[in-house]
Design a protein around this motif. Structure first.
Motif, short mmCIF file in Angstrom:
data_model
loop_
_atom_site.label_atom_id
_atom_site.label_comp_id
_atom_site.label_asym_id
_atom_site.label_seq_id
_atom_site.Cartn_x
_atom_site.Cartn_y
_atom_site.Cartn_z
N THR A 104 6.73 -0.34 -41.24
CA THR A 104 7.86 0.66 -41.21
C THR A 104 7.92 1.85 -41.90
OG1 THR A 104 9.39 -1.58 -40.42
CG2 THR A 104 10.49 0.45 -41.23
N LEU A 105 8.37 2.83 -41.19
CA LEU A 105 8.49 4.21 -41.75
C LEU A 105 10.16 4.02 -41.69
CD1 LEU A 105 8.04 7.32 -42.42
CD2 LEU A 105 7.86 7.66 -40.15
N ARG B 238 8.16 2.12 -36.19
CA ARG B 238 7.19 1.34 -36.62
C ARG B 238 5.79 1.78 -36.00
NH1 ARG B 238 7.75 -3.40 -38.03
NH2 ARG B 238 9.96 -3.53 -37.38
N ALA B 239 4.88 1.50 -37.14
CA ALA B 239 3.47 2.09 -37.14
C ALA B 239 2.64 1.33 -35.81
CB ALA B 239 2.83 2.23 -38.33
N ASP C 289 -6.92 4.91 -45.08
CA ASP C 289 -6.15 4.50 -43.82
C ASP C 289 -5.57 2.90 -43.79
OD1 ASP C 289 -7.08 6.69 -43.07
OD2 ASP C 289 -8.44 6.01 -41.38
N ALA C 290 -4.40 2.83 -43.27
CA ALA C 290 -3.59 1.41 -43.07
C ALA C 290 -3.95 0.71 -44.30
CB ALA C 290 -4.39 0.71 -42.00
N ARG D 189 1.68 7.89 -40.53
CA ARG D 189 1.14 7.02 -39.68
C ARG D 189 -0.39 6.42 -39.99
NH1 ARG D 189 -0.71 3.70 -37.63
NH2 ARG D 189 -0.76 2.88 -35.47
N ARG D 190 -0.86 7.45 -40.46
CA ARG D 190 -2.28 7.19 -40.80
C ARG D 190 -2.48 6.03 -42.03
NH1 ARG D 190 -5.97 8.29 -44.93
NH2 ARG D 190 -4.51 9.86 -45.66
N PHE E 260 4.23 7.07 -33.62
CA PHE E 260 5.36 5.64 -34.16
C PHE E 260 6.03 5.16 -32.83
CE2 PHE E 260 4.98 7.91 -37.93
CZ PHE E 260 4.81 7.00 -39.07
N LEU F 274 -0.33 3.96 -42.97
CA LEU F 274 0.57 2.66 -42.78
C LEU F 274 -0.10 1.45 -42.09
CD1 LEU F 274 4.02 4.16 -41.83
CD2 LEU F 274 3.76 2.76 -43.72
N ARG G 286 1.95 12.60 -39.18
CA ARG G 286 0.58 11.92 -38.61
C ARG G 286 0.15 11.18 -39.96
NH1 ARG G 286 0.55 16.55 -35.33
NH2 ARG G 286 -0.96 17.39 -36.97
#
Length: 269
Positions: free
Chosen positions: A135-136, A268-269, A101-102, A127-128, A191, A130, A124
C-alpha cells in the motif's frame, strides 16, 4: 555545503504539535502490519516517521530526505527509536530512491507532493520500490481548503485572491492541488484500487499554545506572500489579527474556529 532548516520549518512543527493526535489517528487506520518496513519520503524533521514507528512496534520506519539539516533534526527527535532499531534515516532523493525494486512494504507520504519537481516520476519511483500488493498512502491537502479560519470574510477573500493570483499551468500546480489529480496520476504510475477519504480536523477555543503559535506564523506567512498585492487597510488588518499582542489576535477571539481538510489517498502497487 551549508544546509539549514527552511523558513517554513517552525510553522510546520507548530502545526504538527497542535494536531499530533489527529495525525496519529490517521496513521493508525492504515493497513500495515506491525512488523513491516514503511518508507516516509520527504520526512523532514521526522514527525511522521516517529508516528509510523509507533505504528510498527516490530517493524522499521525509514525516513528519507535530501536535507542534512532536517535529517539532523529527525535524528535528535527520534534518537531512542533509532537506537532501538525501529527508525532508520537515509539521505536521498525521490528522483532515484536508494532502494532495490520491490523491497519496501509500504510508503507513507505526508504533505510533500508539491515539493517534487517531477511528480509523475516520483510516483513511479514509489511504485518501483514497493512490493507487489503493498500500500501507498498519501496524506495531502488541497491548497484552497488547507486551512480554514474564522476571520472576517472580506479580509479572507482579499487575502486569498492576492495569494492565488498567479496559479501557473497544470505542471506547476498538480502537487499543490494533488487530491484533484490523484486518480489519473496514480493510475499512470501503475497503482490500482485507489481510495480517497476526506478527514476534517477542527479546533475551537481553548486551542492551546501550539495552535496559537501556528496561526500566528501562518498569518505572518500570508502577510509575506501577499505583500504588495493587498491594499494598506487589508495589510494592517491582517497584521493585527496575527499579532498575539493585539486584542484582535484571531485565536483568542470567542468565535475562533480552525479547520483543516485532509485527504488520505491509498492505492495498491
Amino acid at each position: 555545503m551549508n544546509d539549514s532548516l527552511p523558513g517554513y520549518a517552525e510553522r510546520l512543527d507548530a502545526l504538527h504539535q497542535a494536531l499530533a493526535a489527529d495525525f496519529r489517528a490517521i496513521i493508525a487506520r492504515l493497513p500495515w502490519r506491525e512488523h513491516e518496513s514503511i518508507l516516509d519520503p520527504g520526512c523532514g524533521d521526522g514527525f511522521f516517521t516517529g508516528l509510523l514507528a509507533e505504528r510498527l512496534p516490530r517493524g522499521v520506519a525509514v525516513g528519507l530526505d535530501t536535507s542534512t539539516a532536517f535529517l539532523e533534526a529527525a535524528e535528535a527527535r527520534l534518537a531512542e527509536q533509532i537506537e532501538a532499531g525501529r527508525v532508520r534515516l537515509v539521505e536521498g532523493n525521490v528522483d532515484r530512491l536508494p532502494f532495490d525494486d520491490a523491497t519496501i512494504d509500504g510508503v507513507f507520504s505526508a504533505h510533500s507532493m508539491q515539493s517534487y519537481p517531477d511528480l509523475p516520476h516520483a510516483l513511479r519511483e514509489f511504485r518501483r520500490v514497493l512490493r507487489a500488493g503493498s500500500t501507498l498512502a498519501i496524506l495531502e491537502t488541497d491548497n484552497v481548503h488547507s486551512i480554514m479560519l474564522s476571520w472576517p470574510p472580506d479580509l479572507e477573500l482579499a487575502v486569498r485572491q492576492a495569494e492565488h493570483r498567479e496559479i501557473g499551468d497544470e505542471d506547476s500546480y498538480i502537487g499543490t492541488y494533488f487530491p484533484r489529480f490523484a486518480p489519473r496520476l496514480l493510475a499512470e504510475a501503475g497503482f490500482t484500487d485507489l481510495q480517497r477519504e476526506y478527514i476534517f480536523i477542527e479546533r475551537q477555543p481553548p486551542v492551546g499554545e501550539a495552535l496559537e503559535r501556528y496561526v500566528e506564523l501562518y498569518l505572518k506567512y500570508l502577510a509575506e506572500q501577499t505583500s504588495g498585492r493587498l491594499d494598506a487597510a487589508a495589510t494592517a488588518r491582517l497584521a493585527e489579527i496575527g499579532d498575539p499582542r493585539s486584542k484582535r489576535f484571531l485565536p483568542r477571539q470567542a468565535n475562533f474556529f480552525f479547520g483543516s481538510l485532509q485527504t488520505l489517498i491509498t492505492a495498491r502497487a
